[in-house]
Structure formats: C-alpha cells, structure tokens
Design an enzyme around this catalytic site. Structure first.
Site, short mmCIF file in Angstrom:
data_model
loop_
_atom_site.label_atom_id
_atom_site.label_comp_id
_atom_site.label_asym_id
_atom_site.label_seq_id
_atom_site.Cartn_x
_atom_site.Cartn_y
_atom_site.Cartn_z
N PHE A 141 0.86 -1.18 0.00
CA PHE A 141 0.00 0.00 0.00
C PHE A 141 0.90 1.23 0.00
CE2 PHE A 141 -2.38 3.55 1.61
CZ PHE A 141 -3.54 3.46 0.86
N ASP A 226 9.71 2.81 1.58
CA ASP A 226 8.53 3.60 1.94
C ASP A 226 8.34 3.49 3.45
OD1 ASP A 226 6.02 4.60 2.50
OD2 ASP A 226 5.05 3.70 0.76
N LYS A 255 3.23 11.34 6.89
CA LYS A 255 2.43 11.14 8.09
C LYS A 255 3.01 11.82 9.32
CE LYS A 255 0.00 7.07 6.42
NZ LYS A 255 -1.21 7.79 6.04
#
Length: 401
Positions: A141, A226, A255
C-alpha cells in the site's frame, strides 16, 4: 451542536463515500484521547495511521505551528523562505543523506520517487528511455493515485481505474528469490515497505531487507524504502530499516513528519540521486511551505532526543507480550508487528475486524480493521502504560479472552 447521528447523516449526504468510518464523530482530542460531539471519550489506538505518533495537540508542535502562523505560511517555491534551508538540512541529517525533495502527502512522495527512479535510470544508469522497470511487492500500500494503484494487488483500490500505468513488476513480499529473478538490466528501483501496514502489519522474514540491500547494490538498482507509516519512531527505531542495519538509497517519509498538524512528506536521498532534477521538472506549490517546515523541524528535534523511539520500544514489548498471551485461546490466531504497532488476527468465529472494531468503540477504544478479521493497533507514542493496559483490557473483554 449536532448529534452523532445528525453529523453522520450529513456527511453521508454530501461527501463521496470513499471511506467507511466507524460511527463516531470526534470534536476534540488531547494526547492519546479523543472526545466526540456528545462528550464521550475514546482511547485512540490508531493514531491517524501513524500521522499522530506524538499525540493529539502536542504542545511543542502546536506552539511551533502557532508561532509560524503569525509570520508567514506560504510563499510557493517561487521564492526562498527562512525555514526551508533548515528543514532540508535537518531532515537530511536525520536520514544520513544529502538532499531532500519536500512534498505534501505520502502518495505524492511515492509518485515523486517513481519519477526520480526513472530519471536516474535514464540519465545515470543508462536504461533506454521509456523502458525503466520498478519492482514492487504484492499486498503493498503506497497510496491511491492512478499510477500507484497500477501496481497494487488490492482490488478495491485498483479495479475500474484503468488503463494502468506500465513499468512495474510485482513479486511476493519477503521472497528474495522472486525479487532477484525480477530484476533485469532495465530495472531502476525496488520499492518496498519495510513493514507492510495496510496488509496487516506484515514483518518480512529476518534478513530480507539486508538481502534486498545487497541485491540492489550488486545490480545497480535503487532501494526505495517507503517509511511513511513505519518511520519516525513507530517501530522503536527512527526508521524500520534500522532493525536490520539497512540504509536504503531513498527514504519516503510522511504522516508523522507533519506531527498530525499539517500534511508534510519528503523524498530523501543523496546528491547522486536527487541531484538529477533541474528547475521545472518537478515541484509542488505547497511542498516545503513555511508552516510545514516549522512543524517538521520540531518533529525532527523531538526525534533527535530518542525519547519517542525508546517509548515505542518499551511499550511495544509490553504490547506484544500482552497480545501474544491472547493467542491460542480461541480468539486471537496471530499477532505481528514491531514497536507500538501490531496486526491482530481475530478468529473469524468471533467476528470480522469491522465488528470487533465497532464493539471496541462501544467500550471507548478506537482501532481500525483491515482485510477480513484483522485489526490494527498503533496508539500514539505518548500513550501511558496505564492507558495502553486499559485499552488491552477492553480488547480482552470484547474477545472474551
């Protein structure tokens, strides 16, 4: 003040249904706790998918944002501003790299990394133009843009959004043999999550990341990590790659970099990678804006103390010890994760992940399901041990464990 039912009804009527949130409407939050429009408090055990690593309303971050709000919030990259250089220098130093390309969202960082890898492949490695390949992992994801869903195996995110962007090859996560077979002379990068979050907090086999690092170095391929969810303290290290002593060529961050205050993301690498860009080839109006830089600089300063990494380590050991005690009792079938991050597989006979999440909500604990009967637990790193134990008690109550 609207009731919960009124607020949900209005949202359903006027917003596109791209999410299926739990039926709770949050009005205020502080630390690890949130309060809904009717005054009921909930323990946040999701932390905005790690965007809120430092808790809601963290005073240092709010003060940094407020001070910058009084000065200047946006200049665009048409001009320099007085927070930009410090942000780039400090973030590069935190990562042990030389250069930073700031963006806003995690998906933007991933898209930027794809462009970076392709351009590096053509101009540095010598791959024929238009032939670059990037190897990714199944069940990844990385976001939901059209290019990113082109290499997703999640049918909900991918189906009916084609035609899809070519140039990607998908291999099983954790399988070094498959990865090695997929890498060719036209491969420019391997893009991986050190821990797959959306897939259920999947930790790869021991030695996998080291193997990826060795393979990519041998084949002259970029290793792009990531760390948008896994990075910045969540796993007990600044970066999840550190658990195997691995330093990738490129870090993707987001984030928690914005402290739950503003969206901030970045691609971080050495000059021989990010130095390939020239003015006009990539950019963002809001990327690296003064407000974002001010908040992110405070995040970096907080991480430099090591306090949050240590909390994630100590509380994470406690979390996993308690969760693993639930395995084998007929309610929990497996627990995975690192630090203050866990994927918990619930026996389907006890309910779906959604049903378990709704029952926990009724008891004042907020988590989120993923993939059938799995729930994710990722509280803010500032949570107290007492609150964490209380949340675990509610899970035991729901499961009858």
């Amino acid at each position: 003040m609207s009731t919960t039912a009124d607020a949900i009804r209005s949202a359903d009527a006027h917003s596109a249904h791209t999410y299926h949130p739990l039926p709770v409407v949050i009005a205020t939050a502080d630390g690890a706790w949130m309060t809904d429009v009717e005054g009921r408090r909930y323990l946040d055990m999701l932390a905005g998918y790690s965007a809120l690593n430092f808790g809601h309303g963290n005073r240092r971050l709010i003060d940094a944002a407020r001070a910058q709000l009084e000065r200047v919030t946006l200049t665009s990259r048409a001009f320099h501003h007085d927070r930009f250089a410090d942000f780039c220098a400090e973030l590069a130093a935190l990562c042990g790299k030389e250069m930073v390309l700031p963006m806003n969202t995690g998906a933007e960082a991933v898209e930027t990394a794809v462009k970076t890898a392709r351009k590096w492949g053509y101009e540095v490695k010598g791959v024929p133009d238009g032939h670059a390949k990037i190897v990714v992992a199944a069940d990844n994801f990385h976001g939901r843009t059209t290019t990113i869903v082109s290499f997703s195996t999640d049918h909900e995110a991918r189906d009916h959004f084609g035609p899809y962007t070519p140039g990607f090859e998908i291999v099983p996560y954790g399988d070094l043999t498959a990865l090695a077979s997929a890498v060719t002379e036209n491969t420019v990068a391997v893009l991986l999550e050190p821990i797959q979050g959306e897939a259920g907090v999947l930790v790869p086999p021991a030695g996998y990341l080291r193997g990826v690092r060795e393979l990519t170095r041998e084949r002259n391929v970029l290793f792009i990590a990531d760390e948008i969810q896994s990075g910045l303290g969540r796993t007990g290290k600044t970066f999840a790659c550190e658990h195997e002593g691995v330093v990738p060529d490129v870090y993707l961050l987001g984030k928690a970099l914005g402290g739950g205050v503003v969206p901030v993301s970045a691609v971080v690498a050495d000059r021989d990678v990010l130095g390939i860009f020239r003015p006009g080839e990539h950019g963002s109006t809001f990327g690296g804006n003064p407000l974002a830089c001010a908040v992110a600089l405070e995040v970096i300063a907080m991480l430099r103390t090591g306090e949050y990494q240590q909390r994630a380590t100590e509380l994470g050991e406690h979390l996993h010890r308690e969760l693993n005690l639930m395995v084998g009792g007929g309610a929990v079938t497996a627990v995975r994760g690192r630090g203050l991050w866990a994927g918990v597989d619930i026996d389907p006979s006890r309910g779906t992940g959604r049903e378990i999440s709704e029952k926990l909500m009724e008891l004042g604990v907020l988590v989120k399901d993923t993939h059938g009967s799995t729930i994710r637990i990722a509280p803010p790193l500032v949570i107290s041990k007492e609150d964490l134990d209380w949340g675990l008690d509610q899970l035991r109550s729901v499961l009858g464990a």
